[in-house]
Design a protein around this motif. Structure first.
Motif, PDB file in Angstrom:
ATOM      1  N   LEU A  91       0.849  -1.177   0.000  1.00  0.00           N
ATOM      2  CA  LEU A  91       0.000   0.000   0.000  1.00  0.00           C
ATOM      3  C   LEU A  91       0.889   1.232   0.000  1.00  0.00           C
ATOM      4  CD1 LEU A  91      -2.525  -1.151   2.729  1.00  0.00           C
ATOM      5  CD2 LEU A  91      -2.960  -0.980   0.281  1.00  0.00           C
ATOM      6  N   ALA A  92       0.408   2.295  -0.591  1.00  0.00           N
ATOM      7  CA  ALA A  92       1.209   3.512  -0.658  1.00  0.00           C
ATOM      8  C   ALA A  92       1.551   4.012   0.743  1.00  0.00           C
ATOM      9  CB  ALA A  92       0.465   4.573  -1.445  1.00  0.00           C
ATOM     10  N   VAL A  93       0.545   4.160   1.601  1.00  0.00           N
ATOM     11  CA  VAL A  93       0.760   4.615   2.971  1.00  0.00           C
ATOM     12  C   VAL A  93       0.008   3.678   3.895  1.00  0.00           C
ATOM     13  CG1 VAL A  93       0.419   6.501   4.622  1.00  0.00           C
ATOM     14  CG2 VAL A  93       0.988   7.029   2.252  1.00  0.00           C
ATOM     15  N   GLU A  94       0.677   3.278   4.979  1.00  0.00           N
ATOM     16  CA  GLU A  94       0.002   2.467   5.989  1.00  0.00           C
ATOM     17  C   GLU A  94       0.523   2.851   7.363  1.00  0.00           C
ATOM     18  OE1 GLU A  94       0.666  -1.721   5.214  1.00  0.00           O
ATOM     19  OE2 GLU A  94       2.813  -1.434   5.016  1.00  0.00           O
ATOM     20  N   LEU A  95      -0.290   2.563   8.366  1.00  0.00           N
ATOM     21  CA  LEU A  95       0.115   2.761   9.744  1.00  0.00           C
ATOM     22  C   LEU A  95       0.434   1.383  10.301  1.00  0.00           C
ATOM     23  CD1 LEU A  95       0.432   4.817  12.080  1.00  0.00           C
ATOM     24  CD2 LEU A  95      -1.880   4.161  12.790  1.00  0.00           C
ATOM     25  N   VAL A  96       1.677   1.185  10.665  1.00  0.00           N
ATOM     26  CA  VAL A  96       2.119  -0.098  11.203  1.00  0.00           C
ATOM     27  C   VAL A  96       2.164   0.024  12.716  1.00  0.00           C
ATOM     28  CG1 VAL A  96       3.993  -1.777  11.299  1.00  0.00           C
ATOM     29  CG2 VAL A  96       3.438  -0.651   9.130  1.00  0.00           C
ATOM     30  N   MET A  97       1.403  -0.836  13.379  1.00  0.00           N
ATOM     31  CA  MET A  97       1.417  -0.884  14.839  1.00  0.00           C
ATOM     32  C   MET A  97       2.327  -2.029  15.255  1.00  0.00           C
ATOM     33  SD  MET A  97      -1.742  -1.488  17.452  1.00  0.00           S
ATOM     34  CE  MET A  97      -1.497  -1.632  19.219  1.00  0.00           C
ATOM     35  N   VAL A  98       3.429  -1.684  15.915  1.00  0.00           N
ATOM     36  CA  VAL A  98       4.338  -2.692  16.437  1.00  0.00           C
ATOM     37  C   VAL A  98       3.893  -2.970  17.861  1.00  0.00           C
ATOM     38  CG1 VAL A  98       6.721  -3.314  16.905  1.00  0.00           C
ATOM     39  CG2 VAL A  98       6.193  -1.786  14.985  1.00  0.00           C
ATOM     40  N   GLU A  99       3.565  -4.238  18.132  1.00  0.00           N
ATOM     41  CA  GLU A  99       3.016  -4.607  19.425  1.00  0.00           C
ATOM     42  C   GLU A  99       3.654  -5.893  19.924  1.00  0.00           C
ATOM     43  OE1 GLU A  99      -1.232  -5.291  18.869  1.00  0.00           O
ATOM     44  OE2 GLU A  99      -0.846  -6.172  16.919  1.00  0.00           O
ATOM     45  N   GLN A 100       3.323  -6.273  21.158  1.00  0.00           N
ATOM     46  CA  GLN A 100       3.793  -7.544  21.690  1.00  0.00           C
ATOM     47  C   GLN A 100       2.788  -8.062  22.708  1.00  0.00           C
ATOM     48  OE1 GLN A 100       7.443  -7.375  24.014  1.00  0.00           O
ATOM     49  NE2 GLN A 100       7.047  -5.244  24.553  1.00  0.00           N
ATOM     50  N   VAL A 101       2.792  -9.359  22.908  1.00  0.00           N
ATOM     51  CA  VAL A 101       1.903  -9.998  23.865  1.00  0.00           C
ATOM     52  C   VAL A 101       2.179  -9.425  25.248  1.00  0.00           C
ATOM     53  CG1 VAL A 101       1.329 -12.204  24.957  1.00  0.00           C
ATOM     54  CG2 VAL A 101       1.752 -12.103  22.504  1.00  0.00           C
ATOM     55  N   GLY A 102       1.115  -9.114  25.981  1.00  0.00           N
ATOM     56  CA  GLY A 102       1.256  -8.609  27.339  1.00  0.00           C
ATOM     57  C   GLY A 102       1.412  -7.103  27.445  1.00  0.00           C
ATOM     58  N   CYS A 103       1.386  -6.399  26.351  1.00  0.00           N
ATOM     59  CA  CYS A 103       1.538  -4.938  26.354  1.00  0.00           C
ATOM     60  C   CYS A 103       0.218  -4.290  26.780  1.00  0.00           C
ATOM     61  CB  CYS A 103       1.952  -4.464  24.960  1.00  0.00           C
ATOM     62  SG  CYS A 103       1.901  -2.676  24.737  1.00  0.00           S
ATOM     63  N   ALA A 104       0.215  -3.695  27.979  1.00  0.00           N
ATOM     64  CA  ALA A 104      -1.000  -3.075  28.508  1.00  0.00           C
ATOM     65  C   ALA A 104      -1.445  -1.874  27.675  1.00  0.00           C
ATOM     66  CB  ALA A 104      -0.781  -2.659  29.953  1.00  0.00           C
ATOM     67  N   TRP A 105      -0.490  -1.103  27.157  1.00  0.00           N
ATOM     68  CA  TRP A 105      -0.839   0.069  26.346  1.00  0.00           C
ATOM     69  C   TRP A 105      -1.378  -0.345  24.976  1.00  0.00           C
ATOM     70  CZ3 TRP A 105      -1.713   4.525  28.493  1.00  0.00           C
ATOM     71  CH2 TRP A 105      -1.136   4.794  29.735  1.00  0.00           C
ATOM     72  N   CYS A 106      -0.888  -1.479  24.471  1.00  0.00           N
ATOM     73  CA  CYS A 106      -1.446  -2.021  23.219  1.00  0.00           C
ATOM     74  C   CYS A 106      -2.906  -2.411  23.450  1.00  0.00           C
ATOM     75  CB  CYS A 106      -0.648  -3.240  22.753  1.00  0.00           C
ATOM     76  SG  CYS A 106       1.093  -2.920  22.404  1.00  0.00           S
ATOM     77  N   ALA A 107      -3.170  -3.050  24.575  1.00  0.00           N
ATOM     78  CA  ALA A 107      -4.535  -3.469  24.908  1.00  0.00           C
ATOM     79  C   ALA A 107      -5.448  -2.248  25.048  1.00  0.00           C
ATOM     80  CB  ALA A 107      -4.537  -4.291  26.189  1.00  0.00           C
ATOM     81  N   ARG A 108      -4.935  -1.216  25.668  1.00  0.00           N
ATOM     82  CA  ARG A 108      -5.729   0.007  25.815  1.00  0.00           C
ATOM     83  C   ARG A 108      -6.033   0.612  24.449  1.00  0.00           C
ATOM     84  NH1 ARG A 108      -4.142   5.284  29.445  1.00  0.00           N
ATOM     85  NH2 ARG A 108      -5.852   6.562  28.680  1.00  0.00           N
ATOM     86  N   TRP A 109      -5.036   0.663  23.552  1.00  0.00           N
ATOM     87  CA  TRP A 109      -5.262   1.177  22.193  1.00  0.00           C
ATOM     88  C   TRP A 109      -6.313   0.324  21.485  1.00  0.00           C
ATOM     89  CZ3 TRP A 109      -5.198  -0.318  17.133  1.00  0.00           C
ATOM     90  CH2 TRP A 109      -5.215   0.700  16.177  1.00  0.00           C
ATOM     91  N   ASN A 110      -6.195  -0.992  21.647  1.00  0.00           N
ATOM     92  CA  ASN A 110      -7.154  -1.901  21.020  1.00  0.00           C
ATOM     93  C   ASN A 110      -8.578  -1.631  21.495  1.00  0.00           C
ATOM     94  OD1 ASN A 110      -5.365  -3.343  19.377  1.00  0.00           O
ATOM     95  ND2 ASN A 110      -4.821  -4.720  21.038  1.00  0.00           N
ATOM     96  N   GLU A 111      -8.721  -1.274  22.746  1.00  0.00           N
ATOM     97  CA  GLU A 111     -10.040  -0.987  23.309  1.00  0.00           C
ATOM     98  C   GLU A 111     -10.566   0.379  22.891  1.00  0.00           C
ATOM     99  OE1 GLU A 111     -11.546   0.037  27.740  1.00  0.00           O
ATOM    100  OE2 GLU A 111     -10.460  -1.856  27.551  1.00  0.00           O
ATOM    101  N   GLU A 112      -9.702   1.387  22.909  1.00  0.00           N
ATOM    102  CA  GLU A 112     -10.138   2.765  22.696  1.00  0.00           C
ATOM    103  C   GLU A 112     -10.145   3.217  21.234  1.00  0.00           C
ATOM    104  OE1 GLU A 112      -8.555   4.353  27.052  1.00  0.00           O
ATOM    105  OE2 GLU A 112      -7.570   5.082  25.247  1.00  0.00           O
TER     106      GLU A 112
END
Length: 111
Positions: A6-27
């Motif tokens: 794709l020309a432009v994409e937003l890549v989210m680098v995450e890892q298992v157990g990441c509380a801030w990743c979980a918060r982003w996923n929720e919000e």
């Protein structure tokens, strides 16, 4: 053989157990693909410990989540960490307007 990037994409680098990743996923995650930003820069998720070879980053990713704005597989800017819902959208919007031809809704010229 993989399809074209794709020309432009937003890549989210995450890892298992990441509380801030979980918060982003929720919000943010449920709304993201429905927004102007999400349509312009679709989300791609990658694991911190399994960075894909087709992704060229400017420097090593250390924190999760890290959001990489990528054009043609190459990082053009990043947001390290998740600053919360109230700050994520303005920061992302600034990244997009500063580094791509993204025009937020209502700002297009009459050209």
């Amino acid at each position: 053989m993989a399809g074209p990037a794709l020309a432009v994409e937003l890549v989210m680098v995450e890892q298992v157990g990441c509380a801030w990743c979980a918060r982003w996923n929720e919000e943010i995650a449920p709304a993201y693909p429905k927004t102007d930003e999400g349509r312009f820069a679709p989300l791609r998720r990658v694991d911190l410990r399994k960075m894909p070879e087709d992704l060229e980053v400017s420097r090593r990713v250390t924190f999760t989540p890290t959001f990489l704005l990528v054009e043609a597989g190459r990082e053009i800017t990043r947001m390290e960490g998740y600053p919360g819902e109230d700050f994520f959208w303005p920061i992302l919007n600034q990244m997009l307007t500063d580094h791509t031809d993204f025009a937020p809704a209502g700002t297009e010229g009459n050209g």
